[in-house]
Design a protein around this motif. Structure first.
Motif, PDB file in Angstrom:
ATOM      1  N   PRO A  34       0.811  -1.233   0.000  1.00 50.79           N
ATOM      2  CA  PRO A  34       0.000   0.000   0.000  1.00 50.79           C
ATOM      3  C   PRO A  34       0.839   1.276   0.000  1.00 50.79           C
ATOM      4  CG  PRO A  34      -0.795  -1.514   1.675  1.00 50.79           C
ATOM      5  CD  PRO A  34       0.483  -2.073   1.154  1.00 50.79           C
ATOM      6  N   LEU A  35       1.860   1.322   0.830  1.00 54.59           N
ATOM      7  CA  LEU A  35       2.702   2.519   0.865  1.00 54.59           C
ATOM      8  C   LEU A  35       3.538   2.647  -0.404  1.00 54.59           C
ATOM      9  CD1 LEU A  35       3.886   2.652   4.580  1.00 54.59           C
ATOM     10  CD2 LEU A  35       2.211   4.092   3.432  1.00 54.59           C
ATOM     11  N   GLY A  36       3.963   1.526  -0.956  1.00 56.25           N
ATOM     12  CA  GLY A  36       4.707   1.560  -2.215  1.00 56.25           C
ATOM     13  C   GLY A  36       3.857   2.074  -3.362  1.00 56.25           C
ATOM     14  N   PHE A  37       2.576   1.689  -3.382  1.00 59.28           N
ATOM     15  CA  PHE A  37       1.679   2.181  -4.430  1.00 59.28           C
ATOM     16  C   PHE A  37       1.453   3.681  -4.287  1.00 59.28           C
ATOM     17  CE2 PHE A  37      -2.543   3.007  -6.199  1.00 59.28           C
ATOM     18  CZ  PHE A  37      -2.330   2.576  -7.501  1.00 59.28           C
ATOM     19  N   ALA A  38       1.252   4.157  -3.053  1.00 66.89           N
ATOM     20  CA  ALA A  38       1.080   5.597  -2.827  1.00 66.89           C
ATOM     21  C   ALA A  38       2.347   6.357  -3.222  1.00 66.89           C
ATOM     22  CB  ALA A  38       0.737   5.859  -1.363  1.00 66.89           C
ATOM     23  N   ALA A  39       3.514   5.796  -2.905  1.00 67.23           N
ATOM     24  CA  ALA A  39       4.774   6.431  -3.285  1.00 67.23           C
ATOM     25  C   ALA A  39       4.929   6.460  -4.804  1.00 67.23           C
ATOM     26  CB  ALA A  39       5.949   5.692  -2.645  1.00 67.23           C
ATOM     27  N   LEU A  40       4.469   5.418  -5.475  1.00 67.20           N
ATOM     28  CA  LEU A  40       4.523   5.375  -6.935  1.00 67.20           C
ATOM     29  C   LEU A  40       3.657   6.473  -7.550  1.00 67.20           C
ATOM     30  CD1 LEU A  40       5.606   3.741  -9.369  1.00 67.20           C
ATOM     31  CD2 LEU A  40       3.472   2.467  -9.297  1.00 67.20           C
ATOM     32  N   VAL A  41       2.488   6.714  -6.973  1.00 68.27           N
ATOM     33  CA  VAL A  41       1.616   7.784  -7.463  1.00 68.27           C
ATOM     34  C   VAL A  41       2.306   9.134  -7.303  1.00 68.27           C
ATOM     35  CG1 VAL A  41      -0.565   8.999  -7.025  1.00 68.27           C
ATOM     36  CG2 VAL A  41      -0.515   6.508  -7.122  1.00 68.27           C
ATOM     37  N   PHE A  42       2.913   9.382  -6.154  1.00 71.42           N
ATOM     38  CA  PHE A  42       3.608  10.650  -5.947  1.00 71.42           C
ATOM     39  C   PHE A  42       4.849  10.763  -6.836  1.00 71.42           C
ATOM     40  CE2 PHE A  42       1.056  10.929  -2.080  1.00 71.42           C
ATOM     41  CZ  PHE A  42       0.697  12.268  -2.110  1.00 71.42           C
ATOM     42  N   SER A  43       5.504   9.652  -7.120  1.00 72.41           N
ATOM     43  CA  SER A  43       6.655   9.688  -8.029  1.00 72.41           C
ATOM     44  C   SER A  43       6.234  10.101  -9.431  1.00 72.41           C
ATOM     45  CB  SER A  43       7.329   8.318  -8.078  1.00 72.41           C
ATOM     46  OG  SER A  43       7.868   7.981  -6.838  1.00 72.41           O
ATOM     47  N   CYS A  44       5.112   9.545  -9.899  1.00 67.06           N
ATOM     48  CA  CYS A  44       4.607   9.934 -11.231  1.00 67.06           C
ATOM     49  C   CYS A  44       4.168  11.393 -11.244  1.00 67.06           C
ATOM     50  CB  CYS A  44       3.462   9.021 -11.637  1.00 67.06           C
ATOM     51  SG  CYS A  44       3.990   7.325 -11.951  1.00 67.06           S
ATOM     52  N   SER A  45       3.583  11.854 -10.153  1.00 71.72           N
ATOM     53  CA  SER A  45       3.183  13.264 -10.057  1.00 71.72           C
ATOM     54  C   SER A  45       4.405  14.173 -10.064  1.00 71.72           C
ATOM     55  CB  SER A  45       2.374  13.506  -8.788  1.00 71.72           C
ATOM     56  OG  SER A  45       1.186  12.757  -8.823  1.00 71.72           O
ATOM     57  N   THR A  46       5.476  13.738  -9.429  1.00 72.28           N
ATOM     58  CA  THR A  46       6.725  14.510  -9.441  1.00 72.28           C
ATOM     59  C   THR A  46       7.265  14.619 -10.861  1.00 72.28           C
ATOM     60  OG1 THR A  46       7.269  13.759  -7.219  1.00 72.28           O
ATOM     61  CG2 THR A  46       9.074  14.637  -8.531  1.00 72.28           C
ATOM     62  N   ARG A  47       7.240  13.515 -11.582  1.00 71.61           N
ATOM     63  CA  ARG A  47       7.733  13.525 -12.964  1.00 71.61           C
ATOM     64  C   ARG A  47       6.899  14.469 -13.831  1.00 71.61           C
ATOM     65  NH1 ARG A  47       9.655   8.163 -15.928  1.00 71.61           N
ATOM     66  NH2 ARG A  47      11.244   8.483 -14.364  1.00 71.61           N
ATOM     67  N   ASP A  48       5.569  14.443 -13.674  1.00 77.22           N
ATOM     68  CA  ASP A  48       4.701  15.337 -14.444  1.00 77.22           C
ATOM     69  C   ASP A  48       4.956  16.800 -14.086  1.00 77.22           C
ATOM     70  OD1 ASP A  48       3.580  13.165 -15.680  1.00 77.22           O
ATOM     71  OD2 ASP A  48       1.810  13.109 -14.358  1.00 77.22           O
ATOM     72  N   ALA A  49       5.129  17.095 -12.802  1.00 73.60           N
ATOM     73  CA  ALA A  49       5.376  18.471 -12.382  1.00 73.60           C
ATOM     74  C   ALA A  49       6.740  18.954 -12.885  1.00 73.60           C
ATOM     75  CB  ALA A  49       5.309  18.579 -10.858  1.00 73.60           C
ATOM     76  N   ASN A  50       7.735  18.078 -12.890  1.00 75.13           N
ATOM     77  CA  ASN A  50       9.039  18.454 -13.443  1.00 75.13           C
ATOM     78  C   ASN A  50       8.912  18.796 -14.920  1.00 75.13           C
ATOM     79  OD1 ASN A  50      10.804  18.343 -11.259  1.00 75.13           O
ATOM     80  ND2 ASN A  50      11.127  16.144 -11.479  1.00 75.13           N
TER      81      ASN A  50
END
Length: 157
Positions: free
Chosen positions: A95-111
């Motif tokens: 569960p925490l890995g999936f949430a971290a994956l979502v934030f990682s993709c959001s970071t990539r989009d924001a970059n």
């Protein structure tokens, strides 16, 4: 009736009869000398009774297509911790890995869109979730090993 005495907008039969006559052929193509750009449009104006093109003496207006300008990616993008998030999701805490994956993709989009503040916030959240997920995974793994050792030792006696 004298044609020179007629008002400008009045109908003249000689003008009408002149419109039905065939138009002269287009001029021959010429080579463009080196260093000069080609004229726009590059295609000749079609001739004939149903051709659509500029009237004699009318200037042609060329319209350039709109160009979509996107924000350039940042020179120093925030780390997205994508591999770390995938590792956490698959090996430590789903569960925490999936949430971290979502934030990682959001970071990539924001970059990519140039939003540095949002990228920094999402990157920090992904890193925190990854650290917590790995810590929970290690604690669970160590506790399972200790439990197995204790159970095996108690069964032997």
């Amino acid at each position: 009736m004298d044609p020179s005495n007629q008002p400008q907008g009045a109908w003249n039969s000689s003008e009408k009869s002149g419109m039905l006559q065939p138009t002269p052929p287009p001029p021959a193509y010429q080579d463009i000398p080196a260093g000069y750009p080609p004229s726009f449009p590059s295609q000749p104006v079609p001739q004939g009774p149903y051709a659509q093109g500029p009237y004699p003496g009318q200037s042609m207006v060329s319209v350039q297509p709109a160009v979509l300008v996107t924000a350039a990616p940042l020179a120093n993008p925030e780390p997205d911790y994508l591999c770390y998030s995938i590792f956490t999701m698959l090996c430590c805490c789903l569960p925490l890995g999936f949430a971290a994956l979502v934030f990682s993709c959001s970071t990539r989009d924001a970059n990519y869109s140039g939003q540095q503040a949002l990228a920094k916030k999402n990157s920090k959240m992904a890193r925190t979730l990854n650290h917590v997920g790995v810590a929970i995974g290690l604690v669970l793994t160590v506790s399972v090993i200790v439990y197995q050792v204790v159970v095996i030792k108690n069964n032997n006696y």
